[in-house]
Design a protein around this motif. Structure first.
Motif, short mmCIF file in Angstrom:
data_model
loop_
_atom_site.label_atom_id
_atom_site.label_comp_id
_atom_site.label_asym_id
_atom_site.label_seq_id
_atom_site.Cartn_x
_atom_site.Cartn_y
_atom_site.Cartn_z
N ARG A 24 37.95 -27.10 0.65
CA ARG A 24 37.27 -26.49 1.78
C ARG A 24 37.82 -25.09 2.04
O ARG A 24 39.00 -24.94 2.39
CB ARG A 24 37.41 -27.37 3.02
N PHE A 25 36.97 -24.08 1.86
CA PHE A 25 37.34 -22.69 2.08
C PHE A 25 36.55 -22.15 3.28
O PHE A 25 35.32 -22.30 3.33
CB PHE A 25 36.99 -21.82 0.87
N LEU A 26 37.24 -21.51 4.21
CA LEU A 26 36.58 -20.90 5.36
C LEU A 26 36.66 -19.39 5.25
O LEU A 26 37.75 -18.83 5.11
CB LEU A 26 37.24 -21.36 6.66
N PHE A 27 35.51 -18.73 5.32
CA PHE A 27 35.43 -17.27 5.28
C PHE A 27 35.32 -16.67 6.68
O PHE A 27 34.55 -17.15 7.51
CB PHE A 27 34.19 -16.83 4.50
N ASP A 28 36.02 -15.61 6.91
CA ASP A 28 35.81 -14.65 8.00
C ASP A 28 35.54 -15.27 9.37
O ASP A 28 34.45 -15.09 9.95
CB ASP A 28 34.66 -13.71 7.61
N PRO A 29 36.54 -15.97 9.94
CA PRO A 29 36.39 -16.50 11.30
C PRO A 29 36.59 -15.39 12.33
O PRO A 29 37.69 -15.16 12.84
CB PRO A 29 37.50 -17.55 11.38
N GLY A 30 35.51 -14.69 12.64
CA GLY A 30 35.57 -13.53 13.51
C GLY A 30 35.12 -13.80 14.93
O GLY A 30 34.74 -14.92 15.28
N ASP A 31 35.12 -12.75 15.76
CA ASP A 31 34.86 -12.96 17.19
C ASP A 31 33.39 -13.09 17.54
O ASP A 31 33.05 -13.33 18.70
CB ASP A 31 35.54 -11.88 18.04
N TYR A 32 32.47 -12.96 16.58
CA TYR A 32 31.07 -13.26 16.83
C TYR A 32 30.69 -14.68 16.40
O TYR A 32 29.52 -15.08 16.53
CB TYR A 32 30.15 -12.30 16.05
N SER A 33 31.66 -15.42 15.89
CA SER A 33 31.40 -16.74 15.30
C SER A 33 31.94 -17.83 16.22
O SER A 33 32.95 -17.64 16.90
CB SER A 33 32.03 -16.84 13.92
N ARG A 34 31.27 -18.97 16.21
CA ARG A 34 31.65 -20.08 17.08
C ARG A 34 31.56 -21.40 16.33
O ARG A 34 30.64 -21.61 15.55
CB ARG A 34 30.72 -20.14 18.30
N GLY A 35 32.54 -22.29 16.62
CA GLY A 35 32.50 -23.64 16.08
C GLY A 35 33.51 -23.92 14.99
O GLY A 35 33.88 -25.07 14.75
N PHE A 36 33.98 -22.87 14.32
CA PHE A 36 34.95 -23.06 13.23
C PHE A 36 36.29 -23.56 13.75
O PHE A 36 37.08 -24.12 13.00
CB PHE A 36 35.14 -21.76 12.46
N GLU A 37 36.54 -23.35 15.05
CA GLU A 37 37.85 -23.68 15.63
C GLU A 37 38.19 -25.16 15.49
O GLU A 37 39.36 -25.55 15.53
CB GLU A 37 37.87 -23.32 17.12
N HIS A 38 37.17 -26.01 15.34
CA HIS A 38 37.38 -27.45 15.32
C HIS A 38 37.53 -28.00 13.90
O HIS A 38 37.71 -29.22 13.73
CB HIS A 38 36.21 -28.14 16.02
N GLU A 39 37.45 -27.14 12.89
CA GLU A 39 37.54 -27.62 11.52
C GLU A 39 38.96 -28.08 11.18
O GLU A 39 39.94 -27.45 11.58
CB GLU A 39 37.09 -26.55 10.53
N ALA A 40 39.03 -29.16 10.42
CA ALA A 40 40.32 -29.69 9.95
C ALA A 40 40.28 -29.80 8.43
O ALA A 40 39.23 -29.68 7.81
CB ALA A 40 40.59 -31.05 10.59
N ASP A 41 41.46 -29.99 7.86
CA ASP A 41 41.60 -30.19 6.41
C ASP A 41 41.07 -28.99 5.62
O ASP A 41 40.50 -29.13 4.54
CB ASP A 41 40.88 -31.46 5.95
N ILE A 42 41.28 -27.79 6.16
CA ILE A 42 40.90 -26.57 5.45
C ILE A 42 41.98 -26.26 4.42
O ILE A 42 43.17 -26.33 4.69
CB ILE A 42 40.74 -25.40 6.43
N ASP A 43 41.55 -25.91 3.21
CA ASP A 43 42.49 -25.57 2.14
C ASP A 43 42.86 -24.09 2.14
O ASP A 43 43.98 -23.74 1.76
CB ASP A 43 41.90 -25.95 0.79
N ALA A 44 41.92 -23.22 2.52
CA ALA A 44 42.21 -21.79 2.53
C ALA A 44 41.28 -21.09 3.51
O ALA A 44 40.12 -21.48 3.68
CB ALA A 44 42.06 -21.18 1.14
N VAL A 45 41.80 -20.04 4.15
CA VAL A 45 41.01 -19.13 4.98
C VAL A 45 41.02 -17.78 4.27
O VAL A 45 42.09 -17.21 4.03
CB VAL A 45 41.58 -19.00 6.40
N LEU A 46 39.84 -17.28 3.93
CA LEU A 46 39.72 -16.01 3.21
C LEU A 46 39.11 -14.97 4.13
O LEU A 46 38.03 -15.18 4.71
CB LEU A 46 38.85 -16.18 1.96
N ILE A 47 39.80 -13.84 4.26
CA ILE A 47 39.36 -12.74 5.14
C ILE A 47 38.96 -11.56 4.26
O ILE A 47 39.73 -11.13 3.39
CB ILE A 47 40.49 -12.31 6.10
N THR A 48 37.77 -11.03 4.50
CA THR A 48 37.31 -9.90 3.68
C THR A 48 37.90 -8.58 4.13
O THR A 48 38.24 -7.73 3.29
CB THR A 48 35.77 -9.81 3.68
N HIS A 49 38.01 -8.36 5.45
CA HIS A 49 38.57 -7.10 5.94
C HIS A 49 38.95 -7.24 7.40
O HIS A 49 38.75 -8.29 8.01
CB HIS A 49 37.59 -5.94 5.74
#
Length: 225
Positions: A24-49
């Protein structure tokens, strides 16, 4: 299997089947996005910039605390921009730049791109990573420079101060994926989101489908391997 969940704007959860495991990879959890805060068992968070619509430092810190096994992948500029917002062990941070390739949990990640698309010549250029996951999916960040014929699934920006929809259509025709998923749409009124997605459908190359994902709803988009 590849499953996508769009949490708004540029934030997308990508789930891949690797043998008997789900990565499970999560991309770009930014301030316009909602709901990702509750995800569990994430393997990596990838940020583009480093722009705030792609990385919300406060919520990212909590997300990493709640997912102690997750690795954080980002460029050096973004790391510097976030310095001091939270503590994270260096062993959990991977600093990467375009041209590099690495493996996370058995999945190959290729870093592409280089710079954020130009907003105006008077503004400084911001480094931007695009990521190709498992040779199958591209998240380009804030750029429209995906390599031709490179991926099966393209996460395609459709709105922002640095682009017009004609450029997104050109990118779509160049990359020519099996499937394009519109992202980076939070700044568009609903009527313009619908218009832009309609233009993508009308002008997509033969063999390319457009999938507009409902917010926070996982969707299976086909085999990843």
């Amino acid at each position: 299997m590849m499953k996508l969940t769009h949490y708004g704007h540029a934030c997308v959860l990508v789930e891949l089947s690797v043998g008997d495991d789900i990565i499970r990879f999560l991309f770009d959890p930014g301030d316009y996005s909602r709901g990702f805060e509750h995800e569990a068992d994430i393997d990596a968070v990838l940020i583009t910039h480093a722009h705030a619509d792609h990385v919300d430092g406060e919520r990212l810190g909590k997300l990493l605390a709640d997912n102690p096994g997750a690795e954080l992948v980002l460029n050096a500029h973004t790391q510097a921009a976030l310095a001091g917002l939270w503590g994270i062990a260096p062993s959990r941070t991977r600093i990467v730049s375009p041209g590099s390739t690495f493996t996370l949990r058995g999945v190959t990640v290729e870093v592409v791109g280089g710079d954020h698309a130009c907003i105006h010549a008077a503004l400084p250029t911001v480094p931007n990573n695009g990521y190709i996951i498992d040779g199958s999916l591209l998240h380009p960040g804030d750029a429209l420079d995906g390599p031709a014929g490179s991926v099966d699934v393209l996460l395609l920006p459709i709105g922002g101060p640095w682009m017009k929809i004609g450029e997104a259509i050109d990118c779509l025709r160049t990359v020519a994926p099996r499937l394009a998923v519109p992202i980076h749409q939070a700044g568009l009124a609903p009527v313009h989101q619908k218009m832009h997605c309609g233009l993508l459908r009308d002008l997509a190359p033969d063999g390319t489908g457009i999938a507009v994902l409902d917010h926070g709803v996982p969707q299976d988009v086909g085999a990843s391997r």
